[in-house]
Structures are given as C-alpha cells and as structure tokens.
Design an enzyme around this catalytic site. Structure first.
Site, PDB file in Angstrom:
ATOM      1  N   GLY A  20      71.829  19.626   8.007  1.00 57.89           N
ATOM      2  CA  GLY A  20      72.908  20.566   8.318  1.00 57.89           C
ATOM      3  C   GLY A  20      74.053  19.907   9.061  1.00 57.89           C
ATOM      4  N   TYR A 154      56.028  27.406   2.606  1.00 54.56           N
ATOM      5  CA  TYR A 154      57.356  26.779   2.574  1.00 54.56           C
ATOM      6  C   TYR A 154      57.849  26.675   1.132  1.00 54.56           C
ATOM      7  CZ  TYR A 154      60.841  23.015   2.769  1.00 54.56           C
ATOM      8  OH  TYR A 154      61.983  22.259   2.624  1.00 54.56           O
TER       9      TYR A 154
END
Length: 264
Positions: A20, A154
């Site tokens: 990110g 996940y």
C-alpha cells in the site's frame, strides 16, 4: 511512457506500509494527490512524512480510520467525499488450519478484505461516473486462484475481490471508469520479512535468501524464483490507474512472478 496523474485524487487503503505504501508513493510520483489510510494516527502520520520526504513536492494527506468497519468507511468518506482513484489495498492474512478457524475470524477476514472495498467502491464510484473518469483497483492475490491449504479463509476473500471487481466493471460499463484487480504473488513486505526473520536467523540466511527459499519450497511454480518487491507490484497498480490504461477493465492482472501455472 510518462504517467501523469496531476489533478487526480487517489485514496489508497492500508497504505502505511508494504504494498500500500509503495502504491501511494508511485501515485504521488505520478503527480496525484494521495490520501494515506491506516487504522491509527501514528502510523499514518509517519507514512505521510515518509512520502513527503521521498517524493519532492508530493501532495499527500492522511486519514486514520479502520475501513474494515462500516463506521470507519463512513468516517473516511466524510473526510474525503470524492476521489478519482480508489485502491482497495487493505487486507489481513495469516496461516491457520481450517478446522481451527472460528466464525469470528471468517467474519473478520470478510469485513476487512471484502467489505472495505465493497463499501468504499459503492461510495466513490457514483462521483467517478459523474466525471466520466475514474479508476478502482482491488488488490487481490494469486491466493485467490491458488487457494492455500493453510489460509483458506484468506484465499476465499481474494477470490471474492476478483468476482466483485469483474462485476463492478460490467456495472459501470461505458462510463469512462475502469475497475480491475491486481494479483500479487509472494512479496517481500515488512510483514513477510517479520514472518521470515526467525527462520532466517536460525538458518544463517539474509531475509532475501529466506524469501527465495520460501518461494522455491512453497511456490515452486514461480518463474522468477524469488519474492517480488513492493515496488514491482506498485508499478502495475500505478499503470492501471493511469489514463494510458483506459482500455483495461474487468481484468485480473497478475504480478505474481509466474506462480499461477496457466497462460490465461
């Protein structure tokens, strides 16, 4: 190719570190005004300061909110009511045996990894459509197709990212807004480095060497035979957010080092 995102505002969720942060840096380097997001104030402030130091003249601001909750998404929307680019990057992961995963963990992974992107896309896409320009990117994973046996919870959320991004691209067809998913493979983020550290020290390896050993042992189909860097992943995301990527939408774009053993 020169990517110019001047006068565009980009929100990158979960951008205080790792992939990110690298995406936020790449967008800032391309001229975008970048909104850094994290759950708490201190990491956000540090990330904003680091970006300003790394990118001269960068236009960066931060907002702390847990976008894994409806309240956090609403707070972010109130602070940043419009965006030209939304990168749904925030995500959590961690190995756990299927038979030991309680309902609460399934719900937590769903809220953070899927619903954050659903809520924010629902909020920001109408404004993009009004301007006839916008970019939404879901950061999925090769684990969304190659479901890990030790992280089924996940993997399922990353498959969900693919379904949502494809459907949304169809929903906003012809509006000038694109929606895509990017699928990283094993990537040497700070979190992964920490995961590898103990084993590397025991084996007398560097973190990079431990990462390469992990890829060869656990992702043997990798073609690059090493972990990707966060910048390598970010480079693809920045391109997908660019004006040059105007014909790329509804796509699942791989930056997995060739781990997925398929040509399609």
């Amino acid at each position: 190719m020169k990517i110019d995102l001047t006068n565009k505002t980009a929100i990158v969720t979960g951008s205080t570190a790792g992939i990110g942060f690298a995406i936020a840096k790449g967008l800032a380097e391309a001229g975008a005004t970048v909104v850094v997001n994290g759950r708490t104030g201190s990491p956000v402030e540090k990330a904003v300061a680091a970006l300003i130091a790394a990118v001269p003249g960068a236009r960066v601001r931060g907002f702390a909110a847990d976008v894994g909750t409806a309240e956090g998404c609403e707070a972010l929307l109130n602070a940043e009511p419009s965006a030209d680019i939304l990168v749904n990057n925030v995500g959590i992961y961690g190995p756990q045996d299927f038979f030991e995963i309680p309902d609460s963990e399934w719900s937590r992974f769903f809220e953070v990894n899927i619903m954050s992107g659903v809520r924010l896309s629902r909020a920001y896409l109408p404004g993009m459509q009004e301007k006839a320009w916008g970019r939404v990117v879901f950061v999925s994973s090769e684990s969304g197709l190659n479901i890990p046996a030790d992280m089924i919870h996940y993997g399922f959320t990353k498959t969900g990212n693919l379904a949502i991004s494809r459907g949304l691209a169809k929903r906003v067809a012809g509006t000038g807004v694109t929606v895509n998913a990017v699928l990283p493979g094993p990537t040497l983020t700070e979190g992964v480095e920490e995961m590898l550290r103990e084993g590397a020290e025991k084996a007398g390896q560097t973190i990079a060497e431990a990462g390469t050993a992990f890829v060869k042992n656990e992702r043997s189909t990798s073609i690059i035979q090493r972990m990707a860097t966060v910048d390598e992943v970010a480079n693809l995301v920045v391109y997908v957010c660019s004006p040059q990527a105007s014909a790329t939408t509804g796509a699942a774009l791989r930056v997995d080092g060739g781990v997925l053993d398929t040509i399609a």
